[in-house]
Design a protein around this motif. Structure first.
Motif, PDB file in Angstrom:
ATOM      1  N   SER A 199       0.812  -1.228   0.000  1.00 40.31           N
ATOM      2  CA  SER A 199       0.000   0.000   0.000  1.00 40.31           C
ATOM      3  C   SER A 199       0.842   1.273   0.000  1.00 40.31           C
ATOM      4  O   SER A 199       0.298   2.368   0.136  1.00 40.31           O
ATOM      5  CB  SER A 199      -0.978   0.027   1.179  1.00 40.31           C
ATOM      6  OG  SER A 199      -1.889  -1.050   1.089  1.00 40.31           O
ATOM      7  N   SER A 200       2.134   1.145  -0.165  1.00 37.10           N
ATOM      8  CA  SER A 200       2.978   2.334  -0.247  1.00 37.10           C
ATOM      9  C   SER A 200       2.977   2.889  -1.669  1.00 37.10           C
ATOM     10  O   SER A 200       2.699   2.175  -2.632  1.00 37.10           O
ATOM     11  CB  SER A 200       4.411   2.004   0.180  1.00 37.10           C
ATOM     12  OG  SER A 200       4.992   1.061  -0.718  1.00 37.10           O
ATOM     13  N   SER A 201       3.305   4.169  -1.790  1.00 34.37           N
ATOM     14  CA  SER A 201       3.300   4.840  -3.096  1.00 34.37           C
ATOM     15  C   SER A 201       4.498   5.759  -3.220  1.00 34.37           C
ATOM     16  O   SER A 201       4.982   6.313  -2.222  1.00 34.37           O
ATOM     17  CB  SER A 201       2.018   5.643  -3.294  1.00 34.37           C
ATOM     18  OG  SER A 201       0.882   4.818  -3.221  1.00 34.37           O
ATOM     19  N   SER A 260       3.999   5.064  -8.521  1.00 36.35           N
ATOM     20  CA  SER A 260       4.305   3.647  -8.305  1.00 36.35           C
ATOM     21  C   SER A 260       3.581   3.203  -7.046  1.00 36.35           C
ATOM     22  O   SER A 260       3.855   3.701  -5.949  1.00 36.35           O
ATOM     23  CB  SER A 260       5.817   3.448  -8.153  1.00 36.35           C
ATOM     24  OG  SER A 260       6.105   2.084  -7.864  1.00 36.35           O
ATOM     25  N   TYR A 261       2.641   2.278  -7.205  1.00 35.01           N
ATOM     26  CA  TYR A 261       1.802   1.829  -6.088  1.00 35.01           C
ATOM     27  C   TYR A 261       1.996   0.332  -5.874  1.00 35.01           C
ATOM     28  O   TYR A 261       2.101  -0.436  -6.836  1.00 35.01           O
ATOM     29  CB  TYR A 261       0.328   2.131  -6.393  1.00 35.01           C
ATOM     30  CG  TYR A 261      -0.641   1.586  -5.378  1.00 35.01           C
ATOM     31  CD1 TYR A 261      -0.712   2.118  -4.102  1.00 35.01           C
ATOM     32  CD2 TYR A 261      -1.493   0.525  -5.705  1.00 35.01           C
ATOM     33  CE1 TYR A 261      -1.610   1.623  -3.164  1.00 35.01           C
ATOM     34  CE2 TYR A 261      -2.384   0.024  -4.791  1.00 35.01           C
ATOM     35  CZ  TYR A 261      -2.446   0.567  -3.514  1.00 35.01           C
ATOM     36  OH  TYR A 261      -3.321   0.064  -2.591  1.00 35.01           O
ATOM     37  N   VAL A 262       2.068  -0.091  -4.600  1.00 38.42           N
ATOM     38  CA  VAL A 262       2.294  -1.494  -4.250  1.00 38.42           C
ATOM     39  C   VAL A 262       1.001  -2.086  -3.689  1.00 38.42           C
ATOM     40  O   VAL A 262       0.687  -1.911  -2.506  1.00 38.42           O
ATOM     41  CB  VAL A 262       3.434  -1.635  -3.218  1.00 38.42           C
ATOM     42  CG1 VAL A 262       3.710  -3.120  -2.920  1.00 38.42           C
ATOM     43  CG2 VAL A 262       4.693  -0.954  -3.714  1.00 38.42           C
ATOM     44  N   PRO A 263       0.187  -2.782  -4.515  1.00 38.88           N
ATOM     45  CA  PRO A 263      -1.068  -3.363  -4.011  1.00 38.88           C
ATOM     46  C   PRO A 263      -0.845  -4.603  -3.149  1.00 38.88           C
ATOM     47  O   PRO A 263      -1.644  -4.911  -2.264  1.00 38.88           O
ATOM     48  CB  PRO A 263      -1.832  -3.712  -5.289  1.00 38.88           C
ATOM     49  CG  PRO A 263      -0.765  -3.939  -6.313  1.00 38.88           C
ATOM     50  CD  PRO A 263       0.371  -3.016  -5.951  1.00 38.88           C
ATOM     51  N   ARG A 264       0.227  -5.339  -3.411  1.00 44.59           N
ATOM     52  CA  ARG A 264       0.578  -6.511  -2.597  1.00 44.59           C
ATOM     53  C   ARG A 264       2.085  -6.759  -2.715  1.00 44.59           C
ATOM     54  O   ARG A 264       2.757  -6.153  -3.539  1.00 44.59           O
ATOM     55  CB  ARG A 264      -0.218  -7.740  -3.039  1.00 44.59           C
ATOM     56  CG  ARG A 264       0.007  -8.181  -4.464  1.00 44.59           C
ATOM     57  CD  ARG A 264      -0.809  -9.435  -4.760  1.00 44.59           C
ATOM     58  NE  ARG A 264      -0.575  -9.938  -6.103  1.00 44.59           N
ATOM     59  CZ  ARG A 264      -1.245  -9.576  -7.175  1.00 44.59           C
ATOM     60  NH1 ARG A 264      -2.223  -8.682  -7.055  1.00 44.59           N
ATOM     61  NH2 ARG A 264      -0.967 -10.086  -8.357  1.00 44.59           N
ATOM     62  N   LYS A 318       4.586  -6.816  -5.933  1.00 41.16           N
ATOM     63  CA  LYS A 318       3.761  -6.382  -7.056  1.00 41.16           C
ATOM     64  C   LYS A 318       3.695  -4.858  -7.060  1.00 41.16           C
ATOM     65  O   LYS A 318       3.383  -4.241  -6.034  1.00 41.16           O
ATOM     66  CB  LYS A 318       2.346  -6.972  -6.947  1.00 41.16           C
ATOM     67  CG  LYS A 318       1.334  -6.414  -7.935  1.00 41.16           C
ATOM     68  CD  LYS A 318       1.602  -6.898  -9.347  1.00 41.16           C
ATOM     69  CE  LYS A 318       0.496  -6.435 -10.299  1.00 41.16           C
ATOM     70  NZ  LYS A 318       0.723  -6.870 -11.690  1.00 41.16           N
ATOM     71  N   THR A 319       3.985  -4.262  -8.205  1.00 40.35           N
ATOM     72  CA  THR A 319       3.954  -2.805  -8.334  1.00 40.35           C
ATOM     73  C   THR A 319       3.164  -2.402  -9.565  1.00 40.35           C
ATOM     74  O   THR A 319       3.341  -2.980 -10.647  1.00 40.35           O
ATOM     75  CB  THR A 319       5.374  -2.224  -8.434  1.00 40.35           C
ATOM     76  OG1 THR A 319       6.115  -2.565  -7.260  1.00 40.35           O
ATOM     77  CG2 THR A 319       5.332  -0.713  -8.564  1.00 40.35           C
ATOM     78  N   VAL A 320       2.282  -1.439  -9.402  1.00 42.11           N
ATOM     79  CA  VAL A 320       1.517  -0.876 -10.515  1.00 42.11           C
ATOM     80  C   VAL A 320       2.034   0.530 -10.770  1.00 42.11           C
ATOM     81  O   VAL A 320       2.102   1.356  -9.845  1.00 42.11           O
ATOM     82  CB  VAL A 320       0.011  -0.837 -10.203  1.00 42.11           C
ATOM     83  CG1 VAL A 320      -0.754  -0.191 -11.352  1.00 42.11           C
ATOM     84  CG2 VAL A 320      -0.517  -2.236  -9.938  1.00 42.11           C
ATOM     85  N   ILE A 321       2.415   0.797 -12.009  1.00 41.31           N
ATOM     86  CA  ILE A 321       2.961   2.108 -12.368  1.00 41.31           C
ATOM     87  C   ILE A 321       1.946   2.851 -13.221  1.00 41.31           C
ATOM     88  O   ILE A 321       1.483   2.339 -14.254  1.00 41.31           O
ATOM     89  CB  ILE A 321       4.299   1.957 -13.115  1.00 41.31           C
ATOM     90  CG1 ILE A 321       5.300   1.216 -12.227  1.00 41.31           C
ATOM     91  CG2 ILE A 321       4.848   3.323 -13.511  1.00 41.31           C
ATOM     92  CD1 ILE A 321       6.621   0.924 -12.901  1.00 41.31           C
TER      93      ILE A 321
END
Length: 323
Positions: free
Chosen positions: A275-277, A289-293, A296-299
């Protein structure tokens, strides 16, 4: 419409007679877009414009809505619609007989078969080109898009004979015809679309299938409108964002992690907390850059970052449901 229904009821199965049984489905038809004729040398009776209109408005549109409600749409057997035991739909029997419906369906053709071979030399979609262009032009002219739009591909289920059948395991149908579509992210209206048929022959339809070129062609109607476009990582890129800003369109979309513009700090790492960004800014673009789990990173790339940081992630999740 009642007068049309009474008129069509008089066109009974007996009037069709052996014509339906002897009809040659490969016969040529004689109108530019939708041609129809029963081609019966022993009868002067042709299919009228009113009859075709009644079939498409009453039989296909209204009964289609009923089928969606009670018969699971396209899973219904067509013959069930004419059942007279209380399970059928009354309007179908009022408009025309079952045989007449099948006969007209077999007669319809959406192009001039006699010139198709010539047109196919420079257009793989020659069999439906005229109808497809008319449909898309009407869709573009009939609706004013909301402020949020989205572009993605959709797969129309199909397993028949076709050179450009696509296999996409992530889609529910898996096999079908792929289309690229511009949709309203709020109301799910499809405004513009392209049918993917691979590499076209040299000619007016020989367009690039590169993701950025597809977006350029689809967004022509919303240029200079200050709307927002949401895309997935197949389309999103820094050059696309810069191009859309020139056209006064903002962009929100996920980025592939192999893009050279992404700093190493934004890429996945095992030590990043869930949940960090991380946010990065450059002129009128923002990278998230978001960490859903774990691992795993979503950019995300955005050109409407003035709306707030946390909104970018929520906006992407909501607008991606447009297709």
């Amino acid at each position: 419409m009642d007068d049309i229904a009474r008129m069509l009821q008089e066109l009974s199965d007996e009037e069709v007679g052996d014509t339906f049984e002897d009809f040659d489905s490969d016969s040529d038809l004689s109108d530019e877009n939708i041609d129809y004729d029963n081609f019966d040398s022993d009868s002067e009776q042709n299919i009228s414009d009113e009859e075709v209109e009644a079939m498409y408005t009453d039989e296909l549109y209204y009964t289609g809505k009923d089928k969606v409600r009670i018969k699971k749409g396209h899973h219904a057997n067509v013959l069930e619609l004419w059942a007279n035991d209380g399970t059928g739909i009354e309007i179908t029997r009022a408009v025309m007989s079952y045989k007449r419906f099948l006969f007209i369906t077999r007669c319809l053709r959406f192009d001039d078969r006699s010139t198709r071979a010539v047109r196919r030399k420079f257009d793989k979609l020659s069999a439906i080109r005229s109808f497809l262009d008319s449909f898309v032009n009407n869709s573009r002219a009939s609706y004013n898009m909301s402020e949020f739009t989205t572009i993605d591909e959709m797969l129309h289920p199909f397993r028949g004979r076709c050179q450009w059948i696509q296999y996409i395991p992530s889609k529910p149908a898996k096999y079908g015809i792929k289309m690229y579509a511009l949709c309203d992210a709020k109301y799910f209206y499809t405004s513009n679309l392209e049918v993917y048929c691979g590499k076209q022959p040299e000619g007016p339809y020989d367009n690039s299938n590169a993701p950025m070129e597809i977006v350029k062609r689809l967004v022509t109607d919303i240029e200079k409108s200050n709307r927002n476009l949401t895309t997935d990582n197949y389309y999103t890129s820094i050059p696309l964002a810069e191009y859309l800003m020139q056209k006064q369109i903002t962009l929100v979309g996920t980025l592939k992690k192999n893009k050279r513009e992404i700093p190493p700090e934004f890429l996945p790492h095992k030590n990043k907390a869930v949940s960090s960004s991380i946010f990065g800014f450059q002129k009128d673009k923002m990278l998230t850059s978001y960490v859903p789990r774990k691992n795993k990173t979503v950019i995300l790339l955005s050109t409407m970052h003035e709306k707030g940081r946390s909104l970018i992630i929520l906006l992407k999740a909501r607008n991606n449901h447009g297709l």
